[in-house]
Enzyme design. Structure first.
Site, PDB file in Angstrom:
ATOM      1  N   SER A  91       0.844  -1.199   0.000  1.00  0.00           N
ATOM      2  CA  SER A  91       0.000   0.000   0.000  1.00  0.00           C
ATOM      3  C   SER A  91       0.872   1.239   0.000  1.00  0.00           C
ATOM      4  O   SER A  91       1.747   1.389   0.858  1.00  0.00           O
ATOM      5  CB  SER A  91      -0.913   0.034   1.225  1.00  0.00           C
ATOM      6  OG  SER A  91      -1.567   1.285   1.324  1.00  0.00           O
ATOM      7  N   THR A  92       0.615   2.138  -0.951  1.00  0.00           N
ATOM      8  CA  THR A  92       1.341   3.406  -1.003  1.00  0.00           C
ATOM      9  C   THR A  92       0.944   4.308   0.152  1.00  0.00           C
ATOM     10  O   THR A  92       1.772   4.806   0.908  1.00  0.00           O
ATOM     11  CB  THR A  92       1.061   4.130  -2.335  1.00  0.00           C
ATOM     12  OG1 THR A  92       1.451   3.288  -3.414  1.00  0.00           O
ATOM     13  CG2 THR A  92       1.830   5.447  -2.406  1.00  0.00           C
ATOM     14  N   ARG A  93      -0.380   4.539   0.312  1.00  0.00           N
ATOM     15  CA  ARG A  93      -0.865   5.518   1.278  1.00  0.00           C
ATOM     16  C   ARG A  93      -0.686   5.057   2.721  1.00  0.00           C
ATOM     17  O   ARG A  93      -0.305   5.842   3.584  1.00  0.00           O
ATOM     18  CB  ARG A  93      -2.345   5.841   0.999  1.00  0.00           C
ATOM     19  CG  ARG A  93      -2.548   6.836  -0.139  1.00  0.00           C
ATOM     20  CD  ARG A  93      -3.858   6.610  -0.863  1.00  0.00           C
ATOM     21  NE  ARG A  93      -3.844   5.326  -1.551  1.00  0.00           N
ATOM     22  CZ  ARG A  93      -3.280   5.129  -2.747  1.00  0.00           C
ATOM     23  NH1 ARG A  93      -2.703   6.136  -3.365  1.00  0.00           N
ATOM     24  NH2 ARG A  93      -3.289   3.944  -3.334  1.00  0.00           N
ATOM     25  N   ARG A 142      -1.139  -4.908   8.327  1.00  0.00           N
ATOM     26  CA  ARG A 142      -1.993  -4.885   7.139  1.00  0.00           C
ATOM     27  C   ARG A 142      -1.998  -6.314   6.585  1.00  0.00           C
ATOM     28  O   ARG A 142      -1.030  -6.758   5.971  1.00  0.00           O
ATOM     29  CB  ARG A 142      -1.434  -3.881   6.130  1.00  0.00           C
ATOM     30  CG  ARG A 142      -2.271  -3.669   4.894  1.00  0.00           C
ATOM     31  CD  ARG A 142      -1.621  -2.594   4.018  1.00  0.00           C
ATOM     32  NE  ARG A 142      -2.249  -2.523   2.719  1.00  0.00           N
ATOM     33  CZ  ARG A 142      -3.303  -1.778   2.417  1.00  0.00           C
ATOM     34  NH1 ARG A 142      -3.836  -1.015   3.356  1.00  0.00           N
ATOM     35  NH2 ARG A 142      -3.818  -1.776   1.213  1.00  0.00           N
ATOM     36  N   HIS A 169     -11.416  -1.878   7.847  1.00  0.00           N
ATOM     37  CA  HIS A 169     -10.338  -0.936   7.506  1.00  0.00           C
ATOM     38  C   HIS A 169     -10.561   0.348   8.308  1.00  0.00           C
ATOM     39  O   HIS A 169     -10.863   1.402   7.753  1.00  0.00           O
ATOM     40  CB  HIS A 169     -10.368  -0.647   6.010  1.00  0.00           C
ATOM     41  CG  HIS A 169      -9.089  -0.076   5.468  1.00  0.00           C
ATOM     42  ND1 HIS A 169      -8.027   0.267   6.267  1.00  0.00           N
ATOM     43  CD2 HIS A 169      -8.716   0.230   4.183  1.00  0.00           C
ATOM     44  CE1 HIS A 169      -7.054   0.748   5.522  1.00  0.00           C
ATOM     45  NE2 HIS A 169      -7.441   0.722   4.256  1.00  0.00           N
ATOM     46  N   GLN A 172      -8.813   3.858   7.522  1.00  0.00           N
ATOM     47  CA  GLN A 172      -9.322   4.545   6.333  1.00  0.00           C
ATOM     48  C   GLN A 172     -10.587   5.324   6.665  1.00  0.00           C
ATOM     49  O   GLN A 172     -10.776   6.455   6.212  1.00  0.00           O
ATOM     50  CB  GLN A 172      -9.606   3.547   5.216  1.00  0.00           C
ATOM     51  CG  GLN A 172     -10.195   4.184   3.956  1.00  0.00           C
ATOM     52  CD  GLN A 172      -9.242   5.169   3.312  1.00  0.00           C
ATOM     53  OE1 GLN A 172      -8.112   4.826   2.999  1.00  0.00           O
ATOM     54  NE2 GLN A 172      -9.689   6.406   3.118  1.00  0.00           N
ATOM     55  N   ASN A 200     -14.482  -4.414   3.216  1.00  0.00           N
ATOM     56  CA  ASN A 200     -14.041  -3.979   4.543  1.00  0.00           C
ATOM     57  C   ASN A 200     -14.336  -2.506   4.812  1.00  0.00           C
ATOM     58  O   ASN A 200     -14.584  -2.122   5.955  1.00  0.00           O
ATOM     59  CB  ASN A 200     -12.544  -4.271   4.732  1.00  0.00           C
ATOM     60  CG  ASN A 200     -11.689  -3.783   3.577  1.00  0.00           C
ATOM     61  OD1 ASN A 200     -12.136  -3.012   2.723  1.00  0.00           O
ATOM     62  ND2 ASN A 200     -10.454  -4.238   3.527  1.00  0.00           N
ATOM     63  N   ASP A 246     -15.196   2.009  -3.856  1.00  0.00           N
ATOM     64  CA  ASP A 246     -13.868   1.476  -3.572  1.00  0.00           C
ATOM     65  C   ASP A 246     -13.526   0.500  -4.686  1.00  0.00           C
ATOM     66  O   ASP A 246     -14.323   0.290  -5.613  1.00  0.00           O
ATOM     67  CB  ASP A 246     -13.873   0.788  -2.196  1.00  0.00           C
ATOM     68  CG  ASP A 246     -12.483   0.389  -1.723  1.00  0.00           C
ATOM     69  OD1 ASP A 246     -11.502   0.937  -2.253  1.00  0.00           O
ATOM     70  OD2 ASP A 246     -12.392  -0.466  -0.831  1.00  0.00           O
ATOM     71  N   THR A 247     -12.361  -0.117  -4.581  1.00  0.00           N
ATOM     72  CA  THR A 247     -11.966  -1.078  -5.595  1.00  0.00           C
ATOM     73  C   THR A 247     -12.965  -2.223  -5.689  1.00  0.00           C
ATOM     74  O   THR A 247     -13.509  -2.669  -4.674  1.00  0.00           O
ATOM     75  CB  THR A 247     -10.560  -1.633  -5.311  1.00  0.00           C
ATOM     76  OG1 THR A 247     -10.206  -2.559  -6.340  1.00  0.00           O
ATOM     77  CG2 THR A 247     -10.506  -2.341  -3.961  1.00  0.00           C
ATOM     78  N   SER A 250     -10.193  -6.587  -4.872  1.00  0.00           N
ATOM     79  CA  SER A 250      -9.162  -6.414  -3.850  1.00  0.00           C
ATOM     80  C   SER A 250      -8.017  -7.386  -4.081  1.00  0.00           C
ATOM     81  O   SER A 250      -8.139  -8.370  -4.830  1.00  0.00           O
ATOM     82  CB  SER A 250      -9.759  -6.652  -2.461  1.00  0.00           C
ATOM     83  OG  SER A 250     -10.771  -5.706  -2.181  1.00  0.00           O
ATOM     84  N   CYS A 286     -10.969   5.472  -1.492  1.00  0.00           N
ATOM     85  CA  CYS A 286      -9.776   5.338  -0.661  1.00  0.00           C
ATOM     86  C   CYS A 286      -8.501   5.144  -1.491  1.00  0.00           C
ATOM     87  O   CYS A 286      -7.401   5.175  -0.934  1.00  0.00           O
ATOM     88  CB  CYS A 286      -9.937   4.205   0.345  1.00  0.00           C
ATOM     89  SG  CYS A 286      -9.868   2.554  -0.352  1.00  0.00           S
ATOM     90  N   PRO A 288      -6.045   2.971  -4.512  1.00  0.00           N
ATOM     91  CA  PRO A 288      -6.002   3.450  -5.888  1.00  0.00           C
ATOM     92  C   PRO A 288      -7.316   3.197  -6.621  1.00  0.00           C
ATOM     93  O   PRO A 288      -8.013   2.240  -6.302  1.00  0.00           O
ATOM     94  CB  PRO A 288      -4.857   2.651  -6.511  1.00  0.00           C
ATOM     95  CG  PRO A 288      -4.825   1.390  -5.719  1.00  0.00           C
ATOM     96  CD  PRO A 288      -5.206   1.758  -4.321  1.00  0.00           C
ATOM     97  N   ARG A 313      -5.174  10.444   5.919  1.00  0.00           N
ATOM     98  CA  ARG A 313      -4.700   9.176   6.457  1.00  0.00           C
ATOM     99  C   ARG A 313      -3.508   9.416   7.381  1.00  0.00           C
ATOM    100  O   ARG A 313      -3.341   8.744   8.406  1.00  0.00           O
ATOM    101  CB  ARG A 313      -4.286   8.246   5.309  1.00  0.00           C
ATOM    102  CG  ARG A 313      -5.431   7.675   4.508  1.00  0.00           C
ATOM    103  CD  ARG A 313      -6.123   6.574   5.278  1.00  0.00           C
ATOM    104  NE  ARG A 313      -5.209   5.472   5.541  1.00  0.00           N
ATOM    105  CZ  ARG A 313      -4.949   4.487   4.681  1.00  0.00           C
ATOM    106  NH1 ARG A 313      -5.539   4.479   3.487  1.00  0.00           N
ATOM    107  NH2 ARG A 313      -4.128   3.507   5.007  1.00  0.00           N
TER     108      ARG A 313
END
EC number: 2.1.3.3
Length: 373
Positions: A91-93, A142, A169, A172, A200, A246-247, A250, A286, A288, A313
């Site tokens: 996860s980047t963020r 995570r 989550h 988030q 989530n 959201d995505t 996942s 949230c 990407p 975040r």
């Protein structure tokens, strides 16, 4: 000093509410104090926290953001503390917000990938929890399975923070709520319209929205999710203040991509979706983001709050670390008593405030006290 701070506070609050006057005289009644005890507690899901406790997290996040970002203060509240970061999912963020936030408070984050640690593979979760407890002061994990977090929390002697799991989550959602609080001024009465997978993020909203007096409308495909209030995205969006998705796929669900894309046909958030929403609608994701989830017109519109949401975040994650490592007993002032002001013989109603650990005051939205002549 309290009265000087309170006078400044009330003047600023009056200006924010469109009143042009100066507070000169007031008196305060006896406050009723409730204790918010967060020291040493795990953050696995928001269902384990009261509304007042979650509100406190948001107010403290806003305070840290203001003092560090706006005023440039240095607050080494976690100096000498270390944080273990277990990332089964990249996860980047989450990584950036955690590492930069913890470092800003003077702590030392230690990043562990699947190349460094294999939960429950080469070592039992019980043993891992005990080793981490002896070397770090807290752990953010995570992971794929919520059950792994539950075992870590049971066996560890340090706070465990859920950085993401298959069920929840929470970090988030704290960032989302802070973003909405900054934009709307209050969370009470907002209608959240969820359009997408029953994942989530949605579970975490379901565990917390009612604690703020927010309404929730959900549209998910018929794909075996635990909650399905409607299968019509426009019905879920109708009158909604906040459009959220959201995505659809996942990490760990890549083999289901074709099936999921087919199931989510018609669920893309577009301006057509927004037309049935409330006039003040905003959009959250949230990240990407994939184009099939939301089109560019909505995603990059002035109504989109996705990038402030991403930044927040950092500020909310700082609070999730801070409470477990610092003296977490704070006084929440749920009643100020009768405060009297000489304001042109007018009676005003302003929100209640709380005190933070360093004497900063905030205005939450629920309870109220009277400011009168």
């Amino acid at each position: 000093m309290l009265f000087i701070n309170l006078r400044t506070l009330l003047n600023n609050a009056a200006l924010r509410n469109g009143h042009n006057f100066v507070v000169r005289n007031f008196r305060c009644g006896q406050p009723v104090q409730d204790k918010v005890q967060l020291k040493g507690r795990d953050l696995l899901t928001l269902k384990n926290f009261t509304g007042e406790e979650i509100k406190y997290m948001l107010w403290l996040s806003a305070d840290l953001k203001f003092r560090i970002k706006q005023k440039g203060e240095y607050l080494p509240l976690l100096q000498g503390k270390s944080l273990g970061m277990i990332f089964e999912k990249r996860s980047t963020r989450t990584r950036l917000s955690t590492e930069t936030g913890f470092a800003l408070l003077g702590g030392h984050p230690c990043f562990l990938t699947t190349d460094d640690i294999h939960l429950g593979v080469n070592e039992s979760l019980t043993d891992t929890a005990r080793v981490l407890s002896s070397m770090t002061d807290a752990v953010l994990a995570r992971v794929y399975k919520q059950s792994d977090l539950d075992i870590l929390a049971k066996e560890a002697s340090i706070p465990i923070v859920n950085g993401l799991s298959d069920l929840y989550h929470p970090i988030q959602i704290l960032a989302d709520y802070l973003t909405l609080q900054e934009h709307y001024g209050s969370l009470k009465g907002l209608t959240l319209s969820w359009i997408g997978d029953g994942n989530n993020i949605l579970h975490s909203i379901m565990m917390s929205a009612a604690k703020f007096g927010m309404h929730l409308q959900v549209a998910t495909p018929k794909n075996g999710t635990k909650l399905s209030l409607t299968n019509d995205p426009l019905e879920a969006a109708c009158g909604g203040n906040v459009l959220i998705t959201d995505t659809w796929i996942s990490m760990g669900q890549e083999e289901e991509k074709k099936k999921r894309l087919q199931a989510f046909q018609g669920y893309q958030v577009t301006m057509k979706t927004a037309k049935v929403a409330a006039p003040d609608w905003t959009f959250l994701h949230c990240l990407p983001r994939k184009p099939e989830e939301v089109d560019d017109e909505v995603f990059y519109s002035p109504r989109s709050l996705v990038f402030p949401e991403a930044e927040n975040r950092k500020w909310t994650i700082m609070v999730s670390k801070k409470w477990g490592l610092e003296d977490g007993e704070f006084s929440v002032w749920t009643q100020l008593g009768h405060s009297c002001l000489l304001v042109n013989n007018k009676q005003l109603v302003l929100p209640i405030y709380i005190t933070c650990s360093y004497g900063i005051y905030f205005f939450p939205e629920s309870l109220q006290y009277i400011i009168s002549a």
